[in-house]
Write a protein that holds these residues in place. Structure first.
Motif, PDB file in Angstrom:
ATOM      1  N   LYS A   1       0.811  -1.221   0.000  1.00  0.00           N
ATOM      2  CA  LYS A   1       0.000   0.000   0.000  1.00  0.00           C
ATOM      3  C   LYS A   1       0.846   1.274   0.000  1.00  0.00           C
ATOM      4  O   LYS A   1       0.346   2.350  -0.317  1.00  0.00           O
ATOM      5  CB  LYS A   1      -0.973   0.002   1.174  1.00  0.00           C
ATOM      6  CG  LYS A   1      -1.998  -1.109   1.086  1.00  0.00           C
ATOM      7  CD  LYS A   1      -2.951  -0.942  -0.093  1.00  0.00           C
ATOM      8  CE  LYS A   1      -3.964  -2.062  -0.152  1.00  0.00           C
ATOM      9  NZ  LYS A   1      -4.878  -1.927  -1.285  1.00  0.00           N
TER      10      LYS A   1
ATOM     11  N   ASN B   1      -3.317  -1.499   6.205  1.00  0.00           N
ATOM     12  CA  ASN B   1      -2.057  -1.102   5.590  1.00  0.00           C
ATOM     13  C   ASN B   1      -2.130   0.255   4.904  1.00  0.00           C
ATOM     14  O   ASN B   1      -1.188   1.036   4.974  1.00  0.00           O
ATOM     15  CB  ASN B   1      -1.665  -2.159   4.556  1.00  0.00           C
ATOM     16  CG  ASN B   1      -1.238  -3.454   5.215  1.00  0.00           C
ATOM     17  OD1 ASN B   1      -0.618  -3.443   6.267  1.00  0.00           O
ATOM     18  ND2 ASN B   1      -1.566  -4.579   4.593  1.00  0.00           N
TER      19      ASN B   1
ATOM     20  N   GLY C   1      -8.367  -7.388  -3.379  1.00  0.00           N
ATOM     21  CA  GLY C   1      -9.182  -6.716  -2.362  1.00  0.00           C
ATOM     22  C   GLY C   1      -9.837  -5.532  -3.069  1.00  0.00           C
ATOM     23  O   GLY C   1     -10.930  -5.640  -3.622  1.00  0.00           O
ATOM     24  N   THR C   2      -9.109  -4.405  -3.111  1.00  0.00           N
ATOM     25  CA  THR C   2      -9.555  -3.317  -3.986  1.00  0.00           C
ATOM     26  C   THR C   2      -9.383  -3.750  -5.440  1.00  0.00           C
ATOM     27  O   THR C   2     -10.028  -3.221  -6.336  1.00  0.00           O
ATOM     28  CB  THR C   2      -8.713  -2.039  -3.784  1.00  0.00           C
ATOM     29  OG1 THR C   2      -7.365  -2.296  -4.194  1.00  0.00           O
ATOM     30  CG2 THR C   2      -8.718  -1.594  -2.340  1.00  0.00           C
ATOM     31  N   GLY C   3      -8.447  -4.679  -5.671  1.00  0.00           N
ATOM     32  CA  GLY C   3      -8.136  -5.137  -7.031  1.00  0.00           C
ATOM     33  C   GLY C   3      -7.060  -4.305  -7.697  1.00  0.00           C
ATOM     34  O   GLY C   3      -6.638  -4.612  -8.816  1.00  0.00           O
TER      35      GLY C   3
ATOM     36  N   THR D   1      -3.823  -3.944  -7.026  1.00  0.00           N
ATOM     37  CA  THR D   1      -2.543  -4.642  -7.260  1.00  0.00           C
ATOM     38  C   THR D   1      -2.652  -5.552  -8.476  1.00  0.00           C
ATOM     39  O   THR D   1      -1.843  -5.472  -9.402  1.00  0.00           O
ATOM     40  CB  THR D   1      -2.165  -5.518  -6.041  1.00  0.00           C
ATOM     41  OG1 THR D   1      -2.190  -4.710  -4.869  1.00  0.00           O
ATOM     42  CG2 THR D   1      -0.791  -6.137  -6.209  1.00  0.00           C
TER      43      THR D   1
ATOM     44  N   GLY E   1      -8.226  -8.042   4.114  1.00  0.00           N
ATOM     45  CA  GLY E   1      -7.565  -7.438   2.948  1.00  0.00           C
ATOM     46  C   GLY E   1      -7.860  -8.169   1.654  1.00  0.00           C
ATOM     47  O   GLY E   1      -7.500  -7.720   0.579  1.00  0.00           O
TER      48      GLY E   1
ATOM     49  N   THR F   1      -2.552 -12.742   3.908  1.00  0.00           N
ATOM     50  CA  THR F   1      -2.896 -12.889   2.487  1.00  0.00           C
ATOM     51  C   THR F   1      -1.740 -13.472   1.668  1.00  0.00           C
ATOM     52  O   THR F   1      -1.965 -13.990   0.577  1.00  0.00           O
ATOM     53  CB  THR F   1      -3.355 -11.556   1.863  1.00  0.00           C
ATOM     54  OG1 THR F   1      -2.362 -10.567   2.112  1.00  0.00           O
ATOM     55  CG2 THR F   1      -4.693 -11.109   2.417  1.00  0.00           C
TER      56      THR F   1
ATOM     57  N   PRO G   1       1.628  -9.489  -0.134  1.00  0.00           N
ATOM     58  CA  PRO G   1       1.324  -8.067   0.069  1.00  0.00           C
ATOM     59  C   PRO G   1       1.921  -7.391   1.306  1.00  0.00           C
ATOM     60  O   PRO G   1       2.178  -6.204   1.280  1.00  0.00           O
ATOM     61  CB  PRO G   1      -0.206  -8.034   0.163  1.00  0.00           C
ATOM     62  CG  PRO G   1      -0.661  -9.306  -0.464  1.00  0.00           C
ATOM     63  CD  PRO G   1       0.405 -10.312  -0.166  1.00  0.00           C
ATOM     64  N   ASP G   2       2.098  -8.125   2.411  1.00  0.00           N
ATOM     65  CA  ASP G   2       2.606  -7.400   3.588  1.00  0.00           C
ATOM     66  C   ASP G   2       3.398  -8.301   4.526  1.00  0.00           C
ATOM     67  O   ASP G   2       3.564  -9.497   4.285  1.00  0.00           O
ATOM     68  CB  ASP G   2       1.474  -6.641   4.322  1.00  0.00           C
ATOM     69  CG  ASP G   2       0.473  -7.547   5.016  1.00  0.00           C
ATOM     70  OD1 ASP G   2       0.546  -8.773   4.853  1.00  0.00           O
ATOM     71  OD2 ASP G   2      -0.397  -7.014   5.737  1.00  0.00           O
TER      72      ASP G   2
HETATM   73  N1  PMP Z   1      -3.435  -8.231   1.266  1.00  0.00           N
HETATM   74  C1  PMP Z   1      -3.540  -7.304   2.212  1.00  0.00           C
HETATM   75  C2  PMP Z   1      -2.954  -7.587   3.560  1.00  0.00           C
HETATM   76  C3  PMP Z   1      -4.199  -6.092   1.978  1.00  0.00           C
HETATM   77  O1  PMP Z   1      -4.303  -5.158   2.948  1.00  0.00           O
HETATM   78  C4  PMP Z   1      -4.769  -5.876   0.699  1.00  0.00           C
HETATM   79  C5  PMP Z   1      -5.520  -4.601   0.444  1.00  0.00           C
HETATM   80  N2  PMP Z   1      -6.880  -4.597   0.773  1.00  0.00           N
HETATM   81  C6  PMP Z   1      -4.657  -6.889  -0.268  1.00  0.00           C
HETATM   82  C7  PMP Z   1      -3.971  -8.043   0.049  1.00  0.00           C
HETATM   83  C8  PMP Z   1      -5.275  -6.777  -1.637  1.00  0.00           C
HETATM   84  O2  PMP Z   1      -4.649  -5.803  -2.427  1.00  0.00           O
HETATM   85  P1  PMP Z   1      -5.519  -4.905  -3.382  1.00  0.00           P
HETATM   86  O3  PMP Z   1      -6.362  -4.025  -2.504  1.00  0.00           O
HETATM   87  O4  PMP Z   1      -4.545  -4.129  -4.186  1.00  0.00           O
HETATM   88  O5  PMP Z   1      -6.373  -5.794  -4.191  1.00  0.00           O
END
Ligand code: PMP
Length: 344
Positions: free
Chosen positions: A48, A78, A185-187, A189, A237, A281, A309-310
Motif C-alpha cells: 500500500k 495497511n 481486495g480493492t483489485g 494490485t 484485505g 494474504t 502483500p505485507d
Molecule cells: N493483502 C492485504 C494484507 C491487503 O491489505 C490488501 C488490500 N486490501 C490486499 C492483500 C489486496 O490488495 P488490493 O487491494 O490491491 O487488491
C-alpha cells in the motif's frame, strides 16, 4: 548479501523495487519456477506504500494538494499506515476514519504515525451518518483543501501498480513470467500489474485469489452481484462484499477461492520453510498456488510470480498466535498447540 549501500533523503525513497525471491522448499513437487514479490520490504511493510505515494503525488502534480492540506481515507489497515507515513514526510494532515472493530494496537500505531483517527461504530449501515464511510465523506466535504483517497473506487490505485509493480516484475523475470498470482481486495494490485504485463505479453496468465464469503469470483464469472455469496470470514484485505471499480475484471483470467484455515497454515509454513515472515494474504496467495498446481495449471516451463502483500508483524495476535489459532479451531489434532508449548 546485498551489495549496494546507499544513503536516502527520506523513507519514501525506499518505496518499491521490492525483491523477487524464488521459493524452493514449500514448492517441492510443484512444476515450474515459483517466485514471490515480497512487498513487506517496503518501508511501511506493505504494497500500500505504492498507492499512497502515487495517488498523493498525482494530486500534487494536478495542483490539488499543497503542504498543509488534508488527506482522508477510511481504513485501519495497511493503506492507513502508508498514507500516514507519506503525509508526515510531505507535510499533510492525515485523517483516518476507522471502524470500532479495529484493534487498539492498530489505532495506536496510526496515531503514532501522526494520523488523526476517528473511531466510528462498526454495527451501523454504510449509509448511516455515523459509519466510517459517511464520516470520511462528510469530513472531505467540510475540509476545503482535502483529498479523499477512496482506494476501492479510485482508478489511480491501479495506475500505481501499472507504473511500478508491473515493470519491476517484467524486469526481474527478464520478460519470462508466465503466470501472475495475486490476492484481490480493492483489485488495484492485480489489475494494474496485469494490465502492464499483458501489454508486454498478452499470454501472461493472471489469477486472482478470493476468499470464501466474498463476491469477486462469482462476479468475474457472471458479471452479476450475488449477495448470497457474502458471509463473514477471517482473512483481512482479501475479497469484498461489493464490486470495487478499482478492479479491472477483464485483466484477470480467473479467480481461485481459499479458506481461512488453509491460508493461515500456509502462512506459517512459509515462515518455517522459506524463512519468510509474511502476512495472512501471502499465505492465501501461496495456498491458491498449491491448489492451482494440484489442478495441473503449471508445467516445467512455468515462471510464476506470487505477490506477498505485507509483513507478518501485523498478525501477531492472529495467525502467529497459537491461542488464536486454537480458538478458531485451526489446530485439529489434540492438539498441535499443546505440542508446540512443550517444545523447549
Ligand atoms: N493483502 C492485504 C494484507 C491487503 O491489505 C490488501 C488490500 N486490501 C490486499 C492483500 C489486496 O490488495 P488490493 O487491494 O490491491 O487488491
Amino acid at each position: 548479501m546485498k551489495e549496494e549501500l546507499q544513503v536516502y533523503d527520506n523513507v519514501l525513497q525506499l518505496i518499491g523495487n521490492t525483491p523477487l525471491i524464488q521459493l524452493k522448499k514449500i514448492t517441492q513437487g510443484i512444476k515450474g519456477d515459483i517466485f514471490a514479490k515480497v512487498e513487506g520490504f517496503n518501508p511501511g511493510h506493505s504494497t500500500k506504500d505504492r498507492i499512497a505515494l502515487y495517488i498523493i503525488e498525482e494530486a500534487e502534480r494536478k495542483g490539488i494538494l499543497k503542504p498543509g492540506d488534508t488527506i482522508i481515507e477510511t481504513t485501519s489497515g495497511n493503506t492507513g499506515f502508508s498514507i500516514a507515513m507519506v503525509s508526515i514526510i510531505k507535510g499533510y494532515e492525515c485523517i483516518l476514519a476507522v471502524s470500532s472493530k479495529s484493534s487498539n494496537d492498530k489505532i495506536d500505531m496510526l496515531r503514532t504515525m501522526g494520523a488523526k483517527v476517528y473511531v466510528c461504530p462498526a454495527n451501523v449501515a454504510a449509509d448511516d451518518p455515523r459509519s466510517y464511510y459517511q464520516v470520511a465523506h462528510r469530513l472531505h466535504q467540510e475540509i476545503k483543501d482535502s483529498v479523499y483517497i477512496n482506494q476501492y473506487f479510485n482508478e489511480l490505485n491501479m495506475d500505481a501498480h501499472f507504473s511500478s509493480t508491473g515493470p519491476e516484475i517484467w524486469k526481474q523475470t527478464e520478460g519470462k513470467i508466465t503466470h501472475l498470482i495475486a490476492c484481490s481486495g480493492t483489485g488495484g494490485t492485480i489489475s494494474g500489474t496485469a494490465r502492464y504485463l499483458k501489454e508486454q505479453n498478452p499470454e501472461v496468465k493472471v489469477i486472482g485469489i478470493d476468499a470464501y464469503g466474498s463476491v469477486l469470483k462469482k462476479y468475474h464469472e457472471t458479471r452479476e452481484f450475488d449477495a448470497e455469496e457474502i458471509y463473514p470470514y477471517r482473512i483481512e484485505g482479501l475479497g469484498k462484499n461489493l464490486i470495487p471499480t478499482a478492479t479491472d475484471f477483464d485483466a484477470i483470467d480467473k479467480f481461485v477461492k481459499v479458506t481461512d484455515e488453509e491460508s493461515a497454515h500456509t502462512a506459517r509454513e512459509l515462515a518455517k520453510t522459506e524463512g519468510l515472515f509474511v502476512g495472512y494474504t501471502s499465505g492465501a496467495a501461496m495456498q491458491g498456488l498449491k491448489q492451482l498446481a494440484h489442478e495441473g495449471e503449471f508445467d516445467e516451463n512455468s515462471k510464476v510470480v506470487l505477490i506477498f502483500p505485507d509483513h507478518g508483524s501485523r498478525y501477531m495476535s492472529k495467525i502467529y498466535n497459537d491461542k488464536w489459532m486454537n480458538e478458531q479451531g485451526f489446530f485439529d489434532t489434540q492438539n498441535e498447540a499443546a505440542a508446540q508449548e512443550i517444545e523447549f
